[in-house]
Design an enzyme around this catalytic site. Structure first.
Site, PDB file in Angstrom:
ATOM      1  N   TYR A   1       0.812  -1.221   0.000  1.00 25.12           N
ATOM      2  CA  TYR A   1       0.000   0.000   0.000  1.00 25.12           C
ATOM      3  C   TYR A   1       0.849   1.275   0.000  1.00 25.12           C
ATOM      4  CZ  TYR A   1      -3.691  -3.213   1.711  1.00 25.12           C
ATOM      5  OH  TYR A   1      -4.574  -4.249   1.885  1.00 25.12           O
TER       6      TYR A   1
ATOM      7  N   HIS B   1       0.849 -11.757   2.149  1.00 24.35           N
ATOM      8  CA  HIS B   1      -0.221 -11.065   1.429  1.00 24.35           C
ATOM      9  C   HIS B   1      -0.896 -11.937   0.366  1.00 24.35           C
ATOM     10  CE1 HIS B   1      -1.401  -6.686   0.220  1.00 24.35           C
ATOM     11  NE2 HIS B   1      -2.404  -7.508   0.049  1.00 24.35           N
TER      12      HIS B   1
END
Length: 288
Positions: A53, A109
């Site tokens: 992010y 992730h």
């Protein structure tokens, strides 16, 4: 007992995680500190970020700038570079960027990179827990076949590293979850193995607000469609991670503890659709 914004769930690691989280996916780095401070002011005590992010620094700044004791805020990040070296480096970089002494939860992730790299990345997270850098570990976007493989990797690591517990503990699987992507197989695996489910995109990015079933409950409870969907997630036992950059919506998304859906309403909202609104690595093959 009624769920409140202060309610927590005990993870397999033994640590407590707040039942509601604040997501910062696609939140611009320059906006992240403000958004997280708005969330903390609204009562959230759980912030979910990721290395991918590119906004972990803003999360750390908000946590440090708030007047809230560090041990009362739960911070999550994620490893995108799935390999032993990649995971090890990501943990250290997250600590550097956030200027936090530890990470509450670190996830892999995605279940990609091949079996050996997944095992290596998990081993790096286990070592990070042992070093006191991370408290709990888990995965994101893992399907049942990936979870079964991870269990085998944990068993192998226990044999290689000296016994029970040396392979790590899976505390979380974070996946897209909502009434149009209920993922019964993944949910059942988590329930039977003591692995908590975090729900990202719990409000389906606003794409289903006009559904009759959602509007009916919004009218009944005098709530917004987003609040109904967040409540559905809570009533299913998940940990929803709504995101917003708008102060009023950040506050509204946390205002979900003064009503509760009936078991029948929870079931009526749920569908058999497979309608992800984001990527879905849970379906990738083990060799990918």
């Amino acid at each position: 007992m009624a769920t409140t914004i202060n309610s927590t769930l005990k993870l397999a690691s033994g640590y407590e995680i707040p039942r509601l989280g604040f997501g910062v996916y696609k939140t611009p780095p320059e906006e992240t500190e403000r958004c997280c401070l708005e969330a903390l002011k609204a009562g959230y005590r759980h912030i979910d970020s990721a290395a991918m992010y590119k906004n972990e620094a803003g999360c750390g700044s908000a946590i440090r700038a708030s007047s809230i004791p560090r041990d009362q805020i739960f911070f999550t990040s994620k490893v995108f570079n799935i390999s032993y070296d990649g995971a090890k480096a990501t943990v250290d970089e997250t600590l550097r960027l956030t200027k936090l002494e530890y990470i509450d939860l670190m996830l892999l992730h995605k279940p990609m990179g091949g079996s050996e790299n997944r095992k290596g990345a998990w081993k790096a997270l286990v070592e990070a827990v042992e070093a006191g850098k991370v408290r709990s570990i888990g995965v994101s976007n893992y399907g049942v076949h990936h979870l079964d493989e991870l269990e085998q990797h944990i068993h192998e690591l226990e044999l290689e590293r000296g016994g029970k517990g040396k392979g790590g503990i899976i505390s979380i699987n974070q996946v897209e979850l909502h009434p149009w992507l209920a993922r019964k197989d993944i949910v059942n695996w988590g329930t039977s193995h003591g692995v908590a489910l975090q729900a990202y995109a719990p409000i389906v990015r606003g794409a289903r607000f006009e559904e009759p079933s959602v509007k009916k409950l919004a009218d009944k409870y005098h709530k917004t469609p987003a609040q109904v969907l967040i409540r559905w997630s809570l009533d299913k036992g998940f940990i929803p991670l709504p995101k917003s950059v708008t102060p009023s919506r950040i506050v509204a998304n946390a205002d979900v503890f003064d009503f509760k859906l009936t078991p029948e309403e929870v079931q009526e909202l749920e569908t058999d659709e497979y309608s992800p609104c984001a990527w879905d690595p849970t379906v990738t093959k083990l060799e990918e």
